[in-house]
Design an enzyme around this catalytic site. Structure first.
Site, PDB file in Angstrom:
ATOM      1  N   CYS A  53       2.386  32.809  -2.799  1.00  0.00           N
ATOM      2  CA  CYS A  53       3.316  33.309  -1.768  1.00  0.00           C
ATOM      3  C   CYS A  53       3.975  34.610  -2.220  1.00  0.00           C
ATOM      4  O   CYS A  53       4.101  35.550  -1.452  1.00  0.00           O
ATOM      5  CB  CYS A  53       4.442  32.313  -1.484  1.00  0.00           C
ATOM      6  SG  CYS A  53       3.935  30.619  -1.309  1.00  0.00           S
ATOM      7  N   ASP A  54       4.426  34.652  -3.463  1.00  0.00           N
ATOM      8  CA  ASP A  54       5.327  35.738  -3.892  1.00  0.00           C
ATOM      9  C   ASP A  54       4.729  36.690  -4.927  1.00  0.00           C
ATOM     10  O   ASP A  54       5.369  37.685  -5.279  1.00  0.00           O
ATOM     11  CB  ASP A  54       6.614  35.119  -4.487  1.00  0.00           C
ATOM     12  CG  ASP A  54       7.360  34.282  -3.461  1.00  0.00           C
ATOM     13  OD1 ASP A  54       7.229  34.585  -2.255  1.00  0.00           O
ATOM     14  OD2 ASP A  54       8.056  33.337  -3.843  1.00  0.00           O
ATOM     15  N   CYS A  85       6.041  29.641  -6.163  1.00  0.00           N
ATOM     16  CA  CYS A  85       4.743  29.780  -5.498  1.00  0.00           C
ATOM     17  C   CYS A  85       4.155  31.161  -5.763  1.00  0.00           C
ATOM     18  O   CYS A  85       4.568  32.159  -5.160  1.00  0.00           O
ATOM     19  CB  CYS A  85       4.933  29.561  -3.994  1.00  0.00           C
ATOM     20  SG  CYS A  85       3.396  29.739  -3.069  1.00  0.00           S
TER      21      CYS A  85
END
Ligand code: NAP
Length: 300
Positions: free
Chosen positions: A132-133, A129
């Site tokens: 997300c990261d 992701c």
């Protein structure tokens, strides 16, 4: 007989449980594995409103505690079938339950590359992701694997953060949108590697480099990097409902933002339905929408 049975105890399912319990409905949540869903694999959530930093595990524990404190009953059994009728019947290998309405919130799982060591390196250089990261890789070197829209958009997103982004695809043509491919070609820090697959992961506690094999020539090259973003598709967990619920060609439940499926009284919430943004916050939003729709269905 429950008012609402929720299938899946991820963020969507547990949010639905919170909303349903606050409306005084009886709620059973059935979960095949462990509560929390995919988010438990995320070391640090930075994009959930009002929680600048929280681990996925802490997030899952908090939402579980909130739902159970409100009186949601959670049972760890895998749902193998849902039957329609005057009441809905939900079948597991151990029991058969009935409810006035059902919310399917089973999520989807990331398709894995299938390279040795991949699972052990999740959160230590491997991510599924980018939104997300990605922020953990500012000014670093990353690679994205895949040729669909997710991989293309991930590469574009990461090119604003990382120093260098390698985009590795197993063919010489992308499956994703041409406009995004063209936008990527304008970025000087994006390097395309075609006709190639990742065949080895090298790590020293964290991922340090990958080996990439050219499918035409068999030539193997090593890329030193800090992060590898795997975007080779997702597998929605809807197989057990395909007889009853209409799915699209990729296996996602055909439900829009209203979370309604083709079967009245059965709702879909979270990553297992057709949607363009699959994030924690949109899963939670779906839980609220689906529970509200289920409550309305019951009252009518
Ligand atoms: P996808 O379209 O299924 O693409 C998966 C990609 O991964 C394909 O290019 C495939 O290669 C490659 N792949 C599969 N298994 C692989 C493996 N083991 N090793 C290396 N490569 C592998 O998945 P997606 O990109 O996640 O998109 C899913 C759906 O969501 C699509 O319909 C997409 O258009 C949509 N989506 C839309 C948006 C948007 O509208 N903004 C954004 C993201 C996603 P091949 O091409 O060779 O099969």
């Amino acid at each position: 007989m429950y008012d609402i049975i929720i299938v899946g105890a991820g963020p969507a399912g547990l949010t639905a449980a919170i909303y349903a319990r606050r409306a005084s409905k009886t709620v059973l949540v059935l979960e095949a594995m462990t509560y929390g869903g995919q988010i438990i694999n995320t070391p640090d959530i930075e994009n959930y409103p009002a929680a600048a930093h929280i681990s996925g595990l802490d997030f899952a524990n908090k939402i579980y505690e909130q739902a159970t404190a409100l009186g949601a009953e959670i049972v760890f059994e895998k749902v193998t079938e849902i039957k329609d009728g005057a009441e809905k019947t939900v079948v597991t290998p151990d029991n058969t339950y009935t409810a006035k309405a059902v919310i399917i919130a089973t999520g989807s799982e990331n398709r894995k590359l299938g390279v040795e060591g991949e699972e052990q390196l999740v959160g230590r250089g491997i991510s599924y992701c980018a939104t997300c990261d990605g922020a953990f890789y500012r000014k670093k070197t990353v690679a994205v694997v895949g040729g669909g829209n997710t991989a293309l958009e991930d590469a574009l997103y990461l090119s604003d953060l990382a120093e260098t982004v390698y985009l590795i695809h197993r063919r010489d043509a992308f499956r994703g949108d041409e406009a995004t491919v063209n936008a990527l070609k304008q970025r000087s820090n994006v390097k395309f590697i075609y006709n190639s697959t990742v065949t080895k992961l090298n790590a020293d506690k964290r991922l340090t480099s990958i080996e990439v094999t050219d499918r035409n020539t068999g030539e193997v090259s090593t890329i030193e990097l800090n992060g590898l973003f795997v975007a080779v598709g997702r597998i929605p967990e809807n197989q057990n409902f395909a007889q009853l619920i209409r799915l699209d060609d990729s296996g996602y439940i055909e439900a829009g933002e209203d979370c309604l499926t083709n079967v009245p009284g059965i709702f879909a919430a979270g990553d297992n339905r057709v949607k363009s943004v699959r994030q924690l916050v949109t899963a939670a939003a779906d839980g609220a929408v689906a529970a509200t729709a289920a409550i309305k269905y019951i009252s009518e």
